[in-house]
Design a protein around this motif. Sequence first.
Motif, PDB file in Angstrom:
ATOM      1  N   ARG B 275       0.826  -1.210   0.000  1.00 33.54           N
ATOM      2  CA  ARG B 275       0.000   0.000   0.000  1.00 33.54           C
ATOM      3  C   ARG B 275       0.863   1.264   0.000  1.00 33.54           C
ATOM      4  O   ARG B 275       0.467   2.293  -0.553  1.00 33.54           O
ATOM      5  CB  ARG B 275      -0.981   0.009   1.170  1.00 33.54           C
ATOM      6  CG  ARG B 275      -2.084  -1.031   0.971  1.00 33.54           C
ATOM      7  CD  ARG B 275      -3.264  -0.837   1.889  1.00 33.54           C
ATOM      8  NE  ARG B 275      -4.186   0.171   1.417  1.00 33.54           N
ATOM      9  CZ  ARG B 275      -5.112  -0.006   0.477  1.00 33.54           C
ATOM     10  NH1 ARG B 275      -5.245  -1.159  -0.107  1.00 33.54           N
ATOM     11  NH2 ARG B 275      -5.907   0.966   0.125  1.00 33.54           N
ATOM     12  N   ARG B 278       1.910   1.606  -3.572  1.00 27.35           N
ATOM     13  CA  ARG B 278       0.754   2.023  -4.373  1.00 27.35           C
ATOM     14  C   ARG B 278       0.671   3.557  -4.447  1.00 27.35           C
ATOM     15  O   ARG B 278       0.369   4.128  -5.497  1.00 27.35           O
ATOM     16  CB  ARG B 278      -0.489   1.419  -3.706  1.00 27.35           C
ATOM     17  CG  ARG B 278      -1.842   1.811  -4.228  1.00 27.35           C
ATOM     18  CD  ARG B 278      -2.898   0.938  -3.526  1.00 27.35           C
ATOM     19  NE  ARG B 278      -4.259   1.324  -3.805  1.00 27.35           N
ATOM     20  CZ  ARG B 278      -4.993   2.152  -3.049  1.00 27.35           C
ATOM     21  NH1 ARG B 278      -4.487   2.676  -1.956  1.00 27.35           N
ATOM     22  NH2 ARG B 278      -6.237   2.434  -3.394  1.00 27.35           N
ATOM     23  N   GLN B 279       0.926   4.233  -3.326  1.00 24.88           N
ATOM     24  CA  GLN B 279       0.935   5.699  -3.375  1.00 24.88           C
ATOM     25  C   GLN B 279       2.116   6.217  -4.186  1.00 24.88           C
ATOM     26  O   GLN B 279       1.965   7.097  -5.040  1.00 24.88           O
ATOM     27  CB  GLN B 279       1.029   6.311  -1.961  1.00 24.88           C
ATOM     28  CG  GLN B 279       1.064   7.856  -2.028  1.00 24.88           C
ATOM     29  CD  GLN B 279       1.587   8.545  -0.779  1.00 24.88           C
ATOM     30  OE1 GLN B 279       2.148   7.903   0.108  1.00 24.88           O
ATOM     31  NE2 GLN B 279       1.444   9.857  -0.714  1.00 24.88           N
ATOM     32  N   ALA B 282       1.466   5.687  -7.895  1.00 26.13           N
ATOM     33  CA  ALA B 282       0.320   6.453  -8.423  1.00 26.13           C
ATOM     34  C   ALA B 282       0.641   7.937  -8.518  1.00 26.13           C
ATOM     35  O   ALA B 282       0.431   8.570  -9.563  1.00 26.13           O
ATOM     36  CB  ALA B 282      -0.910   6.244  -7.537  1.00 26.13           C
ATOM     37  N   ILE B 295      -2.024  -2.196  -8.047  1.00 23.71           N
ATOM     38  CA  ILE B 295      -2.971  -2.814  -7.126  1.00 23.71           C
ATOM     39  C   ILE B 295      -2.205  -3.610  -6.096  1.00 23.71           C
ATOM     40  O   ILE B 295      -1.304  -4.372  -6.430  1.00 23.71           O
ATOM     41  CB  ILE B 295      -3.917  -3.750  -7.896  1.00 23.71           C
ATOM     42  CG1 ILE B 295      -4.816  -2.930  -8.819  1.00 23.71           C
ATOM     43  CG2 ILE B 295      -4.735  -4.603  -6.948  1.00 23.71           C
ATOM     44  CD1 ILE B 295      -5.826  -3.762  -9.559  1.00 23.71           C
TER      45      ILE B 295
END
Lengths: 434, 434
Positions: B275, B278-279, B282, B295
Amino acid sequence: MPDIYTHDIRGCYADTVGEGGVSPESMETVFEAASGPWTLMRGALAEDDFPPLTLTNQSDDLAEISDVAARLAESCDVVAIIGVGGSSLGAEALTALATQPSVDLRFLDNPDPETLARFKASVDLARTGAVVVSKSGGTAETLIMAMTIVPALAAARPAESMADYVIAMAEPGDNPVRRLATHWNIPVLDHDPEIGGRYSVFSAVGLLPAALAGLDIEAVRAGAADAIDLNTRSEDGRDAPAVQGAAVSIELLRTRGARITVLMPYADAMWPLARWHRQLWAESLGKNGRGTTLIDALGAVDQHSQLQLYLDGPDDKMFTIITQHLGGRGDRVSPELAALAGADYLAGHTTGDLLGAEQEATIDSLLEHNRPVRRMGVSRVDEAALGALMAHFMLETVMAAFMLGVDAFDQPAVEDGKRLARQRLLTGQTGPKS
Amino acid sequence: MPDIYTHDIRGCYADTVGEGGVSPESMETVFEAASGPWTLMRGALAEDDFPPLTLTNQSDDLAEISDVAARLAESCDVVAIIGVGGSSLGAEALTALATQPSVDLRFLDNPDPETLARFKASVDLARTGAVVVSKSGGTAETLIMAMTIVPALAAARPAESMADYVIAMAEPGDNPVRRLATHWNIPVLDHDPEIGGRYSVFSAVGLLPAALAGLDIEAVRAGAADAIDLNTRSEDGRDAPAVQGAAVSIELLRTRGARITVLMPYADAMWPLARWHRQLWAESLGKNGRGTTLIDALGAVDQHSQLQLYLDGPDDKMFTIITQHLGGRGDRVSPELAALAGADYLAGHTTGDLLGAEQEATIDSLLEHNRPVRRMGVSRVDEAALGALMAHFMLETVMAAFMLGVDAFDQPAVEDGKRLARQRLLTGQTGPKS
């Protein structure tokens, strides 16, 4: 009475979202194609012939579920829910609501040796129970966790009957979980063979953990029943939120390549709901090269993680924002402190005011960037609201499967991996091939 | 000594994965284009001129971080880490390792009134502290949580100096967090203005919570430094895992439309790492219509949720599986019990054996379905391993940004939403527009 939830796909139409949107004409085609399947589904619901949701009209089994929960709670401070996928995600979604759980629930869904060691070290084994859940009764992860943890619980309670603190759920017939249950002399609740794991949340699979968490399990079903009523009011499906949701997903995929669907609630307690739906959507639709990929996101946290990508990255997504009424809720910022900090916009506002403003601002931003947005809303996040949203998503998923021409109820591809893992265990090949 | 982590992109090439794969020829083109940027990055690293990673060569600030942690731990049983996005995800990823935390850490990253009420109800406010983290010092969610929670802590400790149990981090200069800190007379650690939130994990932003969790923060940096060494050994980048990883992502996007990249560790303690990444991925890449969507998934859990979609759904993904050495770890199943259950394949095996077999079986299944797979591996999930993987992912992300022609360090689109939220608060519009 207002509807149990609101559903608004206007933000998916070109007249609201601009070039990101669908047209009334193309949606009309989808609605027409959907009306046959919807008539079937509506008929099945009217005749209590769709087991996952037919459950929501029943209440005769609730007393037994509550009794089992009360019995477990009597002899346990901690209860491990041992299950994976459909045997845990629905229960996790519901129990996210718990504020005063009767027992401390721990979801053991991964045979990670480190997690299991931490679990055992963190509880009093003599006051710990277990619920072992596997529809087939043969899920490898569930079996290995049950076969290593349950004996440790029994060793810590030599004088007690295992039936007081361990219970299983599996479908009827001969299967490994049933054999273990016979050996341990513990009760087994029937998992309905006609309800797949990912559709099982309204059965004891979801409701026993919910009852252990102190939730109102009748309200979960009542909320689901309200959502079914709301949908089945629509004869041709045009006004049924679940049909609208499925239609807009499929149409945005077809015309614009929206292969990703982001589900973003604005409540911590709805994040596990998004992960439950992620399984439902993936396993029900992801076959024969079809389906879309559902991503769980969380507002406001993911504004600071994913929103940049959502607004300005590839235009390959549709968004579902789940809002709740937040204004006035939570602690209020002292105007003096806000002034002193130089953050006057927060003066006198509550945390709920801010989160409420943010959920609206995110929707506005997405629309301004021509990203299609569906809005769903509940007044508050409680048992009835979760039940309603879960029933909605089940109906929507089944309708989307009809539209994509896939079987919503099987998952043929994963059997492969299970076979390969067994093979590796039997041949001692637990490392990479050379 | 073996490398701190392994990295293997063979499963992305057509000769391994079949029609899913890239060709050596097209990869050669990407490597050639990357060699210039890699030379720049390598030079910056050699000259200690890339602040997020230059930190990993330092140790003079570690004593201060440990001292601050020790002081907080003295007067607190619980410490709330108040921050969002880059101010919390890295710390959450590291502290997932904690088995014997000095204090009970709670990450407050969402101004959800329900969560904040539960938090306050679940702690002894007189033994609770807070770390308030915002790079700009002006993050709305962080400010409102700080302005509602910190006064409650102070009210419970009228006789104590707030500096004993509250500390802030923000960049130097005049900003709301600094003003609050002055008012409360609490210390502020400098957030380096040259290190963006999502690149800040090796600073006190990640390491103070890690120290509070009882982790070896020197080992985190040492692992990162090892990963940097491993990468910078390669002059032209062809043998640098971070360059290979970026190259294969970009090439699979270009030639086959792999717009989704699934990061799937096989350890509960690495899920927060996914997670965090993921940041990073992105916000660094998702701009000007470019980037791919990362994902986070978790083995073995998502085998029972997402694998059906991954194997048989749309062919629009690449996969990174992070393995660890698992064989022999964990509790062992009694052969008698396994035989009795009719699950002989588990007889005598440990939970780690099963999880180890499953991570390999998932890789095999993906390759058999022509889905491109990158394999990363660590021998065990510890501070050094997480530090190494984080350094790897930072390098890979920056290299991918070069290849896509975007700025890895800004996030222009999210400013919009912040503006809209403030506007709504100032005008009292916290509900939907009519």
